[in-house]
Design a protein around this motif. Structure first.
Motif, PDB file in Angstrom:
ATOM      1  N   MET A 136       0.832  -1.203   0.000  1.00 26.28           N
ATOM      2  CA  MET A 136       0.000   0.000   0.000  1.00 26.28           C
ATOM      3  C   MET A 136       0.874   1.264   0.000  1.00 26.28           C
ATOM      4  N   ASP A 137       1.867   1.287   0.888  1.00 22.12           N
ATOM      5  CA  ASP A 137       2.755   2.442   0.994  1.00 22.12           C
ATOM      6  C   ASP A 137       3.548   2.631  -0.296  1.00 22.12           C
ATOM      7  N   GLN A 138       4.083   1.528  -0.816  1.00 25.24           N
ATOM      8  CA  GLN A 138       4.844   1.616  -2.052  1.00 25.24           C
ATOM      9  C   GLN A 138       3.949   2.021  -3.221  1.00 25.24           C
ATOM     10  N   SER A 139       2.729   1.498  -3.248  1.00 23.92           N
ATOM     11  CA  SER A 139       1.791   1.813  -4.321  1.00 23.92           C
ATOM     12  C   SER A 139       1.455   3.305  -4.336  1.00 23.92           C
ATOM     13  N   LEU A 140       1.203   3.872  -3.150  1.00 23.32           N
ATOM     14  CA  LEU A 140       0.895   5.302  -3.066  1.00 23.32           C
ATOM     15  C   LEU A 140       2.111   6.133  -3.458  1.00 23.32           C
ATOM     16  N   TYR A 141       3.267   5.711  -2.986  1.00 26.73           N
ATOM     17  CA  TYR A 141       4.508   6.425  -3.346  1.00 26.73           C
ATOM     18  C   TYR A 141       4.699   6.434  -4.853  1.00 26.73           C
ATOM     19  N   LEU A 142       4.517   5.282  -5.490  1.00 27.03           N
ATOM     20  CA  LEU A 142       4.717   5.188  -6.942  1.00 27.03           C
ATOM     21  C   LEU A 142       3.677   6.007  -7.697  1.00 27.03           C
ATOM     22  N   SER A 143       2.461   6.063  -7.173  1.00 28.77           N
ATOM     23  CA  SER A 143       1.417   6.871  -7.825  1.00 28.77           C
ATOM     24  C   SER A 143       1.791   8.353  -7.791  1.00 28.77           C
ATOM     25  N   PHE A 162       2.875  10.912 -10.851  1.00 24.95           N
ATOM     26  CA  PHE A 162       2.270  12.235 -10.966  1.00 24.95           C
ATOM     27  C   PHE A 162       3.355  13.305 -11.061  1.00 24.95           C
ATOM     28  N   ALA A 163       4.391  13.166 -10.252  1.00 23.90           N
ATOM     29  CA  ALA A 163       5.504  14.116 -10.291  1.00 23.90           C
ATOM     30  C   ALA A 163       6.202  14.093 -11.641  1.00 23.90           C
ATOM     31  N   ALA A 164       6.335  12.926 -12.210  1.00 24.72           N
ATOM     32  CA  ALA A 164       6.998  12.804 -13.513  1.00 24.72           C
ATOM     33  C   ALA A 164       6.214  13.514 -14.606  1.00 24.72           C
ATOM     34  N   HIS A 185      11.616   8.689  -9.798  1.00 25.50           N
ATOM     35  CA  HIS A 185      12.119  10.045  -9.992  1.00 25.50           C
ATOM     36  C   HIS A 185      12.415  10.658  -8.625  1.00 25.50           C
ATOM     37  N   VAL A 186      13.618  11.146  -8.454  1.00 22.43           N
ATOM     38  CA  VAL A 186      14.020  11.782  -7.209  1.00 22.43           C
ATOM     39  C   VAL A 186      14.524  13.181  -7.545  1.00 22.43           C
ATOM     40  N   LEU A 187      13.876  14.199  -6.991  1.00 22.17           N
ATOM     41  CA  LEU A 187      14.171  15.590  -7.344  1.00 22.17           C
ATOM     42  C   LEU A 187      15.097  16.283  -6.358  1.00 22.17           C
ATOM     43  N   VAL A 188      15.496  15.576  -5.318  1.00 24.80           N
ATOM     44  CA  VAL A 188      16.385  16.159  -4.310  1.00 24.80           C
ATOM     45  C   VAL A 188      17.612  15.265  -4.158  1.00 24.80           C
ATOM     46  N   ALA A 195       4.592  18.064   3.890  1.00 22.86           N
ATOM     47  CA  ALA A 195       4.541  16.608   3.907  1.00 22.86           C
ATOM     48  C   ALA A 195       4.336  16.056   2.494  1.00 22.86           C
ATOM     49  N   PHE A 196       3.422  16.671   1.751  1.00 21.75           N
ATOM     50  CA  PHE A 196       3.169  16.196   0.389  1.00 21.75           C
ATOM     51  C   PHE A 196       4.397  16.369  -0.505  1.00 21.75           C
ATOM     52  N   THR A 197       5.053  17.522  -0.412  1.00 20.26           N
ATOM     53  CA  THR A 197       6.190  17.755  -1.304  1.00 20.26           C
ATOM     54  C   THR A 197       7.350  16.817  -0.998  1.00 20.26           C
ATOM     55  N   ARG A 198       7.503  16.398   0.257  1.00 20.74           N
ATOM     56  CA  ARG A 198       8.573  15.461   0.585  1.00 20.74           C
ATOM     57  C   ARG A 198       8.344  14.104  -0.085  1.00 20.74           C
ATOM     58  N   VAL A 199       7.082  13.739  -0.287  1.00 18.52           N
ATOM     59  CA  VAL A 199       6.777  12.516  -1.044  1.00 18.52           C
ATOM     60  C   VAL A 199       6.888  12.798  -2.541  1.00 18.52           C
ATOM     61  N   TYR A 200       6.389  13.941  -2.963  1.00 25.01           N
ATOM     62  CA  TYR A 200       6.402  14.329  -4.379  1.00 25.01           C
ATOM     63  C   TYR A 200       7.810  14.318  -4.949  1.00 25.01           C
ATOM     64  N   VAL A 201       8.783  14.813  -4.189  1.00 21.39           N
ATOM     65  CA  VAL A 201      10.157  14.880  -4.700  1.00 21.39           C
ATOM     66  C   VAL A 201      10.874  13.536  -4.590  1.00 21.39           C
ATOM     67  N   GLY A 202      10.216  12.549  -4.019  1.00 21.52           N
ATOM     68  CA  GLY A 202      10.772  11.203  -3.976  1.00 21.52           C
ATOM     69  C   GLY A 202      11.568  10.864  -2.735  1.00 21.52           C
ATOM     70  N   ALA A 203      11.569  11.748  -1.733  1.00 22.75           N
ATOM     71  CA  ALA A 203      12.423  11.546  -0.562  1.00 22.75           C
ATOM     72  C   ALA A 203      11.835  10.602   0.480  1.00 22.75           C
ATOM     73  N   HIS A 204      10.486  10.488   0.519  1.00 21.97           N
ATOM     74  CA  HIS A 204       9.846   9.714   1.585  1.00 21.97           C
ATOM     75  C   HIS A 204       8.603   8.988   1.088  1.00 21.97           C
ATOM     76  N   TYR A 205       8.252   7.940   1.816  1.00 25.75           N
ATOM     77  CA  TYR A 205       6.936   7.323   1.677  1.00 25.75           C
ATOM     78  C   TYR A 205       5.917   8.199   2.402  1.00 25.75           C
ATOM     79  N   ALA A 206       4.652   7.993   2.078  1.00 29.68           N
ATOM     80  CA  ALA A 206       3.591   8.775   2.736  1.00 29.68           C
ATOM     81  C   ALA A 206       3.568   8.520   4.237  1.00 29.68           C
TER      82      ALA A 206
END
Length: 197
Positions: free
Chosen positions: A1-8, A12-14, A91-94, A136-147
């Protein structure tokens, strides 16, 4: 679930390259915004001489430091890898780091500030809560963390700040009230030094 949300979110970020500059800047340096908000809260309280509100602003900052310290202990025990260390082709932006992933330090700090100001200065608190969620959202968006990393950080920071608010602000308020009798702190507290008897 966590990985699925992260990948989604990562997909979106890509597809939203136009948002990368803002998201990357905020994910990296958004904590400066929170420092500015704390300064504004202190200034608002100082201008009215409201020691209780001033103590609340100072507690919010102290709570962030305490929560970060606890986060280091918790993170070291759990020792969860960053998502880009276990998932391929993301994709990791940081800049990539090798420290633990949960709880997110950024989310922990801003969660503490947001809850502290929600309690002590509601108008600023509302805006700060929204900005904390965005962090919190941007830290996931840039690829640094899971939700769950950022949710855990927000929860840890908010819990420390909220649970300790009554005692923390009371202690700080008493220190300020005592210190206010000294001329060298009158400019800081915004209240006149008590005259000598």
């Amino acid at each position: 679930m966590d990985q699925s949300l992260y990948l989604s979110i990562n997909r979106f970020a890509a597809r939203t390259a136009w948002a990368h500059p803002f998201a990357t800047a905020y994910a990296n340096y958004g904590v400066v915004v929170f420092a500015g908000i704390l300064l504004a809260a202190w200034w608002r309280a100082r201008s009215t001489g409201d020691l209780h509100r001033l103590a609340g602003a100072l507690w919010s900052a102290a709570a962030a430091g305490i929560a970060l310290g606890l986060g280091q202990i918790i993170g070291g025990i759990i020792d969860r890898h960053r998502p880009y260390e276990t998932l391929h082709g993301v994709h990791v932006l940081v800049s990539r780091t090798t420290d633990f992933s949960i709880p997110s330090d950024h989310a922990t700090a801003v969660g503490a500030v947001a809850v502290g100001l929600w309690i002590s200065d509601r108008p600023l608190g509302r805006a700060t809560v929204a900005l904390a969620v965005l962090m919190a959202f941007t830290r996931v968006y840039v690829g640094a963390h899971y939700a769950t990393d950022v949710l855990a950080g927000l929860a840890l920071g908010g819990l420390v700040s909220g649970v300790g608010a009554t005692i923390g602000t009371r202690i700080i308020e008493r220190i300020l009230a005592w210190a206010n009798h000294a001329a060298f702190v009158s400019a800081f507290t915004g209240r006149a030094t008590a005259p000598n008897a």
